[in-house]
Design an enzyme around this catalytic site. Structure first.
Site, PDB file in Angstrom:
ATOM      1  N   ILE A 175       0.633  12.742  -5.675  1.00 21.94           N
ATOM      2  CA  ILE A 175      -0.485  12.986  -6.605  1.00 21.94           C
ATOM      3  C   ILE A 175      -1.766  13.298  -5.828  1.00 21.94           C
ATOM      4  O   ILE A 175      -2.166  12.520  -4.962  1.00 21.94           O
ATOM      5  CB  ILE A 175      -0.742  11.757  -7.510  1.00 21.94           C
ATOM      6  N   GLU A 199      10.234  -0.941  -0.972  1.00 22.49           N
ATOM      7  CA  GLU A 199      10.111  -0.997   0.485  1.00 22.49           C
ATOM      8  C   GLU A 199      11.301  -1.804   1.031  1.00 22.49           C
ATOM      9  O   GLU A 199      11.945  -2.555   0.282  1.00 22.49           O
ATOM     10  CB  GLU A 199       8.806  -1.706   0.887  1.00 22.49           C
ATOM     11  N   ASP A 248       1.270  -3.660  -1.264  1.00 25.20           N
ATOM     12  CA  ASP A 248       1.217  -2.188  -1.195  1.00 25.20           C
ATOM     13  C   ASP A 248       0.101  -1.667  -2.121  1.00 25.20           C
ATOM     14  O   ASP A 248      -0.710  -0.822  -1.721  1.00 25.20           O
ATOM     15  CB  ASP A 248       2.594  -1.634  -1.602  1.00 25.20           C
ATOM     16  N   LYS A 291      -3.660   0.395  -1.244  1.00 30.40           N
ATOM     17  CA  LYS A 291      -4.102   1.627  -1.893  1.00 30.40           C
ATOM     18  C   LYS A 291      -5.427   1.404  -2.641  1.00 30.40           C
ATOM     19  O   LYS A 291      -6.279   2.290  -2.693  1.00 30.40           O
ATOM     20  CB  LYS A 291      -3.008   2.118  -2.852  1.00 30.40           C
ATOM     21  N   GLY A 308       8.708   9.052  -2.515  1.00 29.53           N
ATOM     22  CA  GLY A 308       9.814  10.010  -2.349  1.00 29.53           C
ATOM     23  C   GLY A 308       9.514  10.918  -1.176  1.00 29.53           C
ATOM     24  O   GLY A 308       8.362  11.331  -0.977  1.00 29.53           O
TER      25      GLY A 308
HETATM   26  P1  NDP Z   1      10.506   5.782   7.548  1.00 27.09           P
HETATM   27  O1  NDP Z   1      10.664   4.351   7.948  1.00 27.09           O
HETATM   28  O2  NDP Z   1      11.556   6.395   6.697  1.00 27.09           O
HETATM   29  O3  NDP Z   1      10.377   6.662   8.880  1.00 27.09           O
HETATM   30  C1  NDP Z   1       9.631   6.272   9.987  1.00 27.09           C
HETATM   31  C2  NDP Z   1       9.880   7.272  11.117  1.00 27.09           C
HETATM   32  O4  NDP Z   1       9.034   6.949  12.203  1.00 27.09           O
HETATM   33  C3  NDP Z   1      11.314   7.274  11.650  1.00 27.09           C
HETATM   34  O5  NDP Z   1      11.736   8.560  11.914  1.00 27.09           O
HETATM   35  C4  NDP Z   1      11.222   6.475  12.959  1.00 27.09           C
HETATM   36  O6  NDP Z   1      12.128   6.898  13.941  1.00 27.09           O
HETATM   37  C5  NDP Z   1       9.808   6.834  13.394  1.00 27.09           C
HETATM   38  N1  NDP Z   1       9.203   5.780  14.194  1.00 27.09           N
HETATM   39  C6  NDP Z   1       8.888   4.532  13.826  1.00 27.09           C
HETATM   40  N2  NDP Z   1       8.353   3.855  14.845  1.00 27.09           N
HETATM   41  C7  NDP Z   1       8.336   4.699  15.891  1.00 27.09           C
HETATM   42  C8  NDP Z   1       7.904   4.599  17.238  1.00 27.09           C
HETATM   43  N3  NDP Z   1       7.402   3.448  17.716  1.00 27.09           N
HETATM   44  N4  NDP Z   1       8.021   5.679  18.033  1.00 27.09           N
HETATM   45  C9  NDP Z   1       8.541   6.826  17.563  1.00 27.09           C
HETATM   46  N5  NDP Z   1       8.961   6.999  16.291  1.00 27.09           N
HETATM   47  C10 NDP Z   1       8.863   5.934  15.482  1.00 27.09           C
HETATM   48  O7  NDP Z   1       9.069   5.907   6.885  1.00 27.09           O
HETATM   49  P2  NDP Z   1       8.634   6.848   5.638  1.00 27.09           P
HETATM   50  O8  NDP Z   1       8.936   8.253   5.970  1.00 27.09           O
HETATM   51  O9  NDP Z   1       9.131   6.266   4.377  1.00 27.09           O
HETATM   52  O10 NDP Z   1       7.049   6.607   5.631  1.00 27.09           O
HETATM   53  C11 NDP Z   1       6.216   7.180   6.611  1.00 27.09           C
HETATM   54  C12 NDP Z   1       4.767   6.877   6.244  1.00 27.09           C
HETATM   55  O11 NDP Z   1       4.460   7.490   4.996  1.00 27.09           O
HETATM   56  C13 NDP Z   1       4.455   5.395   6.084  1.00 27.09           C
HETATM   57  O12 NDP Z   1       3.162   5.119   6.551  1.00 27.09           O
HETATM   58  C14 NDP Z   1       4.538   5.186   4.564  1.00 27.09           C
HETATM   59  O13 NDP Z   1       3.734   4.112   4.123  1.00 27.09           O
HETATM   60  C15 NDP Z   1       3.983   6.517   4.092  1.00 27.09           C
HETATM   61  N6  NDP Z   1       4.410   6.877   2.740  1.00 27.09           N
HETATM   62  C16 NDP Z   1       5.740   6.871   2.431  1.00 27.09           C
HETATM   63  C17 NDP Z   1       6.145   7.214   1.159  1.00 27.09           C
HETATM   64  C18 NDP Z   1       7.592   7.264   0.812  1.00 27.09           C
HETATM   65  O14 NDP Z   1       7.916   7.579  -0.341  1.00 27.09           O
HETATM   66  N7  NDP Z   1       8.505   6.978   1.721  1.00 27.09           N
HETATM   67  C19 NDP Z   1       5.174   7.554   0.095  1.00 27.09           C
HETATM   68  C20 NDP Z   1       3.811   7.582   0.548  1.00 27.09           C
HETATM   69  C21 NDP Z   1       3.446   7.228   1.825  1.00 27.09           C
HETATM   70  P3  NDP Z   1      13.729   6.722  13.767  1.00 27.09           P
HETATM   71  O15 NDP Z   1      14.093   7.618  12.616  1.00 27.09           O
HETATM   72  O16 NDP Z   1      14.313   7.197  15.024  1.00 27.09           O
HETATM   73  O17 NDP Z   1      13.933   5.278  13.487  1.00 27.09           O
HETATM   74  N1  HSE Z   2       7.264   1.242  -2.285  1.00 27.51           N
HETATM   75  C1  HSE Z   2       6.202   2.122  -2.657  1.00 27.51           C
HETATM   76  C2  HSE Z   2       6.214   2.230  -4.179  1.00 27.51           C
HETATM   77  C3  HSE Z   2       6.372   3.478  -1.981  1.00 27.51           C
HETATM   78  O1  HSE Z   2       7.101   1.645  -4.826  1.00 27.51           O
HETATM   79  O2  HSE Z   2       5.333   2.866  -4.752  1.00 27.51           O
HETATM   80  C4  HSE Z   2       5.151   4.348  -2.030  1.00 27.51           C
HETATM   81  O3  HSE Z   2       4.058   3.785  -1.385  1.00 27.51           O
END
Ligand code: NDP
Ligand code: HSE
Length: 443
Positions: A137, A191, A202, A206, A308
């Site tokens: 959004i 999460e 969370d 925000k 997502g």
């Molecule tokens: P994930 O846990 O799915 O992915 C994290 C990624 O970061 C992985 O690829 C991991 O590597 C890599 N990583 C973590 N620590 C390290 C490190 N020390 N060095 C190198 N690589 C590292 O997270 P998301 O994609 O779900 O979320 C990412 C961000 O976006 C977060 O801050 C989250 O709060 C935010 N966000 C997520 C949403 C969602 O829907 N998922 C929505 C809105 C915001 P590896 O794959 O090798 O483990």
């Molecule tokens: N766990 C979070 C939610 C993901 O349910 O909204 C997005 O921040």
């Protein structure tokens, strides 16, 4: 094909969101370059484990475990690793090297935002974070730009998809909180540790980000009052439905003047009763929505997917196009605005409406005694209904009088006065128990 200047883009993280960002950037690279006016070259993707499975295909040669080296020489760094460290250190390194940074890391911004914004300002770099609040959004840019000429009175947000899904299931399907949480986890909304969702952490992160932006004031995370949904019962959800309300976990950012005339900011998260007629009541499942009350614009609502991988990647790529345009055009960009520096009001100074459910002794004079308690603490009763007669419910030992259930709605009252009223009710000889206290918002 137009020849553009090339910008080097480094991606930190290839999880749910990062993998989709990489895939879309590779697939739509030419189209994005035309929009940005610059070529966007993905120079590498830092991960922990190169061999780990990915939700989208990323060329093997782009993956690296050396995030620090990847940052060097990048024009734009996208941080999607999550967590506080090493994300904070890497973002500071990127900013200090002059790169613009894009992040979706709400935990980091809510905890270390001022430090990161200051670092960006000192070197004239930009920090973009559209994905950090409510996923896909658009809400950060509207607050920063589109509504920047207005004065915001209040924001009511459904900013956590997991808790909205749970409360919606309890309301529409009669699921228990535990059943609904298990479904939310299976569907991938929650999460890894759902405490962050159901205890409101969370949503509080925000809320701190939204309140800081909306009121041009730094609102630290520990200044956000927080209650989760773990105490919400099926009975509360059911009785809310019968009274024309729905229970929602709300992120509330409000500019208010307290009973002593002090103008300040309130930032709070709790489950509240929302009238079924309010637009937020129609936000179902894991969807998010942010409802803004502005002085000139009136009411605005932003609605969509709050989480997502691919949905959130849309917000990240929007930031990438903005960052690239700034690289092409130049200029200082937008600094964070904290000029108002309003005081943050504690929860005790908040003024709102309440609905209180009591189990009372069913005998003459009880209503008068309860009304006197409310009035003694300066809380005005708006509605009162004796909703259920539970003749079989007995009270304390030796107390054989029948019980009745009273549902009392108040006019606006301060949290401190309401708390004093509840304490007095709990010790009153006519009250057997205070079974529910919920705040009423959005009316
Ligand atoms: P994930 O846990 O799915 O992915 C994290 C990624 O970061 C992985 O690829 C991991 O590597 C890599 N990583 C973590 N620590 C390290 C490190 N020390 N060095 C190198 N690589 C590292 O997270 P998301 O994609 O779900 O979320 C990412 C961000 O976006 C977060 O801050 C989250 O709060 C935010 N966000 C997520 C949403 C969602 O829907 N998922 C929505 C809105 C915001 P590896 O794959 O090798 O483990
Ligand atoms: N766990 C979070 C939610 C993901 O349910 O909204 C997005 O921040």
């Amino acid at each position: 094909m137009i020849e553009y200047r090339n910008l080097r883009v480094a991606l930190l993280g290839a999880g749910s969101v990062g993998a989709q960002v990489a895939s879309l950037l590779i697939e739509h690279g030419e189209e994005l370059a035309n929009r940005a006016g610059a070529g966007l070259e993905l120079v590498g993707v830092a991960v922990r484990d190169i061999a780990a499975p990915r939700t989208a295909e990323i060329p093997r040669e782009l993956l690296t475990t050396d995030a620090e080296s990847l940052i060097l020489g990048a024009d734009i760094v996208i941080e999607l690793m999550g967590g506080l460290e090493p994300a904070r250190t890497l973002i500071l390194q990127a900013l200090n090297s002059g790169a613009d940074v894009i992040t979706g890391n709400k935990a980091l911004l809510a905890t270390h935002g001022p430090e990161l914004f200051e670092a960006a300002e000192q070197v004239g770099a930009q920090l973009y974070y559209e994905a950090a609040v409510a996923g896909a959004i658009p809400i950060i840019r509207p607050l920063r730009d589109s509504i920047a000429g207005d004065r915001i009175k209040r924001i009511l947000g459904i900013v956590n998809g997991t808790t909205n899904f749970i409360l919606d299931r309890m309301d529409t399907d009669g699921d228990s909180l535990e059943e609904a949480l298990a479904t939310a986890t299976t569907l991938g909304y929650a999460e890894a540790d759902p405490t962050a969702d159901i205890e409101g952490f969370d949503a509080a992160q925000k809320t701190a980000i939204l309140a800081s932006l909306a009121f041009h004031t730094t609102v630290p995370l520990d200044a956000v009052y927080r209650e989760g949904i773990t105490t919400v019962t099926a009975e509360q959800v059911d009785s809310a439905r019968k009274a024309g309300y729905v229970v929602k976990l709300l992120a509330i950012c409000e500019r208010l003047t307290d009973a002593e005339g002090v103008e300040g900011v309130s930032a709070r998260v709790y489950p509240a009763l929302v009238p079924r007629s309010h637009p937020l009541a129609a936000v179902h499942g894991a969807k998010n929505a942010v409802f803004i009350e502005a002085e000139a614009a009136g009411d605005l609502m932003f609605y969509g997917a709050g989480a997502g991988g691919i949905e959130t990647a849309s917000a990240v790529l929007g930031d990438l196009v903005s960052a690239a345009r700034r690289h092409v055009i130049g200029g200082p960009g937008v600094a964070e605005s904290t000029h108002a520096n309003l005081p943050i009001l504690p929860m005790s100074r908040v003024i709102t409406r309440y609905q209180i459910t009591l189990s009372v002794v069913d005998q003459p004079g009880v209503l008068a005694a309860i009304a006197t308690l409310f009035s003694a603490h300066g809380v005005s009763v708006e509605t009162l209904s004796q909703s259920v007669l539970a003749q079989s419910v007995k009270g304390r030992p030796g107390d054989t009088a029948p019980s009745a259930t009273l549902v009392i709605g108040t006019h606006e009252a301060s949290e401190a006065d309401l708390a004093a009223t509840v304490t007095a009710l709990e010790t009153s000889h006519v009250v057997r128990s205070v079974t529910s206290v919920l705040r009423v918002e959005g009316s």
